[in-house]
Design a protein around this motif. Structure first.
Motif, PDB file in Angstrom:
ATOM      1  N   UNK A 207       0.844  -1.201   0.000  1.00  0.00           N
ATOM      2  CA  UNK A 207       0.000   0.000   0.000  1.00  0.00           C
ATOM      3  C   UNK A 207       0.872   1.241   0.000  1.00  0.00           C
ATOM      4  N   UNK A 208       0.268   2.365  -0.357  1.00  0.00           N
ATOM      5  CA  UNK A 208       0.906   3.676  -0.258  1.00  0.00           C
ATOM      6  C   UNK A 208       0.021   4.540   0.633  1.00  0.00           C
ATOM      7  N   UNK A 209       0.538   4.956   1.768  1.00  0.00           N
ATOM      8  CA  UNK A 209      -0.273   5.764   2.673  1.00  0.00           C
ATOM      9  C   UNK A 209      -0.579   7.119   2.043  1.00  0.00           C
ATOM     10  N   UNK A 210      -1.826   7.555   2.199  1.00  0.00           N
ATOM     11  CA  UNK A 210      -2.260   8.862   1.708  1.00  0.00           C
ATOM     12  C   UNK A 210      -2.277   9.830   2.881  1.00  0.00           C
ATOM     13  N   UNK A 211      -1.676  10.983   2.715  1.00  0.00           N
ATOM     14  CA  UNK A 211      -1.717  12.020   3.745  1.00  0.00           C
ATOM     15  C   UNK A 211      -1.918  13.359   3.058  1.00  0.00           C
ATOM     16  N   UNK A 212      -2.776  14.216   3.608  1.00  0.00           N
ATOM     17  CA  UNK A 212      -3.069  15.489   2.936  1.00  0.00           C
ATOM     18  C   UNK A 212      -1.930  16.500   2.948  1.00  0.00           C
ATOM     19  N   UNK A 213      -0.928  16.286   3.803  1.00  0.00           N
ATOM     20  CA  UNK A 213       0.174  17.244   3.887  1.00  0.00           C
ATOM     21  C   UNK A 213       0.914  17.331   2.562  1.00  0.00           C
ATOM     22  N   UNK A 214       1.125  18.555   2.080  1.00  0.00           N
ATOM     23  CA  UNK A 214       1.825  18.723   0.797  1.00  0.00           C
ATOM     24  C   UNK A 214       2.854  19.848   0.884  1.00  0.00           C
ATOM     25  N   UNK A 215       3.521  19.945   2.024  1.00  0.00           N
ATOM     26  CA  UNK A 215       4.568  20.948   2.199  1.00  0.00           C
ATOM     27  C   UNK A 215       5.675  20.765   1.150  1.00  0.00           C
ATOM     28  N   UNK A 216       5.917  19.515   0.785  1.00  0.00           N
ATOM     29  CA  UNK A 216       6.878  19.200  -0.269  1.00  0.00           C
ATOM     30  C   UNK A 216       6.125  18.623  -1.468  1.00  0.00           C
ATOM     31  N   UNK A 217       5.433  17.520  -1.237  1.00  0.00           N
ATOM     32  CA  UNK A 217       4.539  16.880  -2.195  1.00  0.00           C
ATOM     33  C   UNK A 217       3.729  15.874  -1.413  1.00  0.00           C
ATOM     34  N   UNK A 218       2.666  15.363  -2.012  1.00  0.00           N
ATOM     35  CA  UNK A 218       1.881  14.347  -1.323  1.00  0.00           C
ATOM     36  C   UNK A 218       2.758  13.136  -1.049  1.00  0.00           C
ATOM     37  N   UNK A 219       2.581  12.547   0.128  1.00  0.00           N
ATOM     38  CA  UNK A 219       3.483  11.498   0.590  1.00  0.00           C
ATOM     39  C   UNK A 219       3.582  10.325  -0.376  1.00  0.00           C
ATOM     40  N   UNK A 220       2.443   9.868  -0.915  1.00  0.00           N
ATOM     41  CA  UNK A 220       2.503   8.694  -1.784  1.00  0.00           C
ATOM     42  C   UNK A 220       3.328   8.954  -3.039  1.00  0.00           C
ATOM     43  N   UNK A 221       3.350  10.214  -3.496  1.00  0.00           N
ATOM     44  CA  UNK A 221       4.191  10.563  -4.645  1.00  0.00           C
ATOM     45  C   UNK A 221       5.669  10.472  -4.274  1.00  0.00           C
ATOM     46  N   UNK A 222       5.993  10.894  -3.051  1.00  0.00           N
ATOM     47  CA  UNK A 222       7.386  10.852  -2.598  1.00  0.00           C
ATOM     48  C   UNK A 222       7.858   9.418  -2.367  1.00  0.00           C
ATOM     49  N   UNK A 223       6.971   8.565  -1.871  1.00  0.00           N
ATOM     50  CA  UNK A 223       7.343   7.156  -1.657  1.00  0.00           C
ATOM     51  C   UNK A 223       7.755   6.516  -2.976  1.00  0.00           C
ATOM     52  N   UNK A 224       7.012   6.792  -4.026  1.00  0.00           N
ATOM     53  CA  UNK A 224       7.363   6.247  -5.336  1.00  0.00           C
ATOM     54  C   UNK A 224       8.643   6.887  -5.875  1.00  0.00           C
ATOM     55  N   UNK A 225       8.798   8.184  -5.678  1.00  0.00           N
ATOM     56  CA  UNK A 225      10.022   8.865  -6.144  1.00  0.00           C
ATOM     57  C   UNK A 225      11.263   8.285  -5.466  1.00  0.00           C
ATOM     58  N   UNK A 226      11.202   8.012  -4.168  1.00  0.00           N
ATOM     59  CA  UNK A 226      12.363   7.467  -3.457  1.00  0.00           C
ATOM     60  C   UNK A 226      12.847   6.169  -4.081  1.00  0.00           C
ATOM     61  N   UNK A 227      11.934   5.432  -4.705  1.00  0.00           N
ATOM     62  CA  UNK A 227      12.270   4.125  -5.259  1.00  0.00           C
ATOM     63  C   UNK A 227      12.534   4.158  -6.760  1.00  0.00           C
ATOM     64  N   UNK A 228      11.860   5.039  -7.458  1.00  0.00           N
ATOM     65  CA  UNK A 228      11.931   5.038  -8.921  1.00  0.00           C
ATOM     66  C   UNK A 228      12.665   6.240  -9.498  1.00  0.00           C
TER      67      UNK A 228
END
Length: 411
Positions: free
Chosen positions: A42-63
């Motif tokens: 799963x990819x956790x969804x969180x509304x915080x977007x100080x940098x970007x939405x968390x699920x987008x960052x989780x994928x970026x860290x890997x890809x």
């Protein structure tokens, strides 16, 4: 009994979560994204977007840099992913629908709801019928598109108090009656689940035993090596009924094996398990097939979402400071841990100004004992530059709080 050092245990977890370096990576497409989500669960969804939405960052860290439109394609066009509750509100796999449908069926009854929620839901049957009827007649709609009249107003001590439509939508979502059909401008569009799920969605109605069994295997594979307590904290968090019995069954069948993690001749406490399918990966790691890589992690990243496990594996105490008053924050609002090889060596406090195209690094914090060499510092700087490129930043600004031994790489 398989014996691992703490370093091997960390590397196995990192490899299973697609955070280890490999060869040259092809430009990531939808299939690459799907493979990552499949292994994470799963990819956790969180509304915080100080940098970007968390699920987008989780994928970026890997890809690395990828096109977020590919994730939208998987969610809203191909429907190979959907939003539901895993270890928190998350993006999950449609192929795992039978696992999540079990919770939906429980939520459709009285299990898991407080008496006040049950009473409110029953009294507001007219609101429930109106919402479902409107969706059936008109198609996807936002919460603001529904009449908020309720027989009894929703009350809570939190921010949802008085939000009758939102509360009813949440319950219907939890029951699997409706799903998020799309998002636009921060708004969810809701629709009937029957119109959101593709025809190929697996529809088998699993019993509790099979649900826990499948979830246990997915959780353990994502973790690499784990105790029962850690398995419970991952994927379908805290929904592993009679887990010791399921583990015993999986072990007797040879699907999972016992493990121990030993440091300086002493075994870590607890009963540890590995999935048998991960033994070849462990053997490759034991034979030196390991290339360090440096990246930044979302504070909600799957690797570190279990804070106690993170401290045990990485000697890294990590807590969110989003709700901490600014004057009392030690590290920052949306701090991203620095993963370097098999260690967490520091934290970055970033903020993205989308209007100006500026990524500001308020501070960089080094862990005690973090490597001080130029190569490590350059790896961190490169990870920050990669993050900036992914976010579309045209400039990166650094604050004054940067470790002296790393500072030259950030100039």
């Amino acid at each position: 009994m398989i014996t691992l050092t703490p370093a091997l245990a960390r590397r196995l977890a990192i490899a299973r979560q697609h955070l280890a370096a490999g060869g040259a990576r092809p430009p990531p497409g939808p299939d690459n994204l799907l493979e990552v989500v499949r292994d994470l669960g799963c990819l956790q969804i969180d509304p915080t977007s100080m940098v970007a939405r968390s699920h987008l960052l989780v994928l970026w860290s890997r890809l690395g840099a990828y096109d977020p439109a590919h994730l939208d394609q998987l969610l809203w066009k191909d429907r190979r992913l959907f939003e539901y509750w895993a270890h928190a509100a998350s993006i999950v796999l449609t192929e795992d629908y039978p696992i999540h449908n079990y919770r939906m069926r429980l939520n459709a009854g009285k299990i898991g709801w407080s008496k006040n929620t049950q009473a409110w839901f029953t009294k507001n049957e007219p609101l429930r019928r109106r919402i479902l009827s409107q969706l059936r007649r008109r198609g996807p709609a936002r919460s603001r598109d529904f009449d908020s009249d309720a027989v009894t107003g929703w009350y809570s001590s939190g921010w949802t108090s008085g939000r009758n439509v939102s509360q009813m939508l949440y319950i219907l979502w939890a029951q699997g009656k409706i799903m998020v059909a799309g998002r636009s401008g921060g708004h969810k569009y809701w629709d009937l689940s029957e119109r959101c799920l593709p025809d190929w969605t697996p529809r088998e109605r699993l019993n509790e035993y099979d649900v826990v069994r499948r979830a246990t295997e997915k959780s353990l594979r994502a973790l690499g090596v784990a105790t029962a307590k850690q398995i419970k904290q991952h994927f379908t968090r805290n929904r592993y009924f009679k887990l010791p019995h399921r583990l015993a069954d999986l072990e007797s069948e040879g699907s999972i094996v016992r493990a121990e993690i030993c440091h300086e001749g002493r075994a870590w406490p607890g009963e540890w398990y590995m999935h048998a399918d991960d033994i070849p990966t462990l053997e490759r790691l034991q034979n030196g097939d390991w290339t360090p890589r440096t990246t930044l992690l979302s504070p909600f990243d799957n690797l570190i979402c279990d804070r106690d496990r993170t401290e045990q594996f990485f000697d890294f105490h990590f807590r969110l400071e989003i709700y901490t008053p600014p004057a009392k924050r030690k590290y920052g609002f949306f701090v991203m841990p620095i993963l370097c090889g098999d260690r967490l060596i520091g934290r970055v406090d970033p903020v993205m100004d989308r209007e100006r195209g500026r990524l500001t690094i308020n501070a960089v914090h080094a862990q005690p004992g973090a490597p001080e060499d130029r190569e490590t510092a350059q790896g961190i700087a490169n990870a920050i530059e990669d993050l900036g490129a992914f976010l579309g930043a045209t400039e990166i600004l650094y604050g004054k709080r940067v470790p002296k031994r790393w500072r030259q790489a950030f100039q």
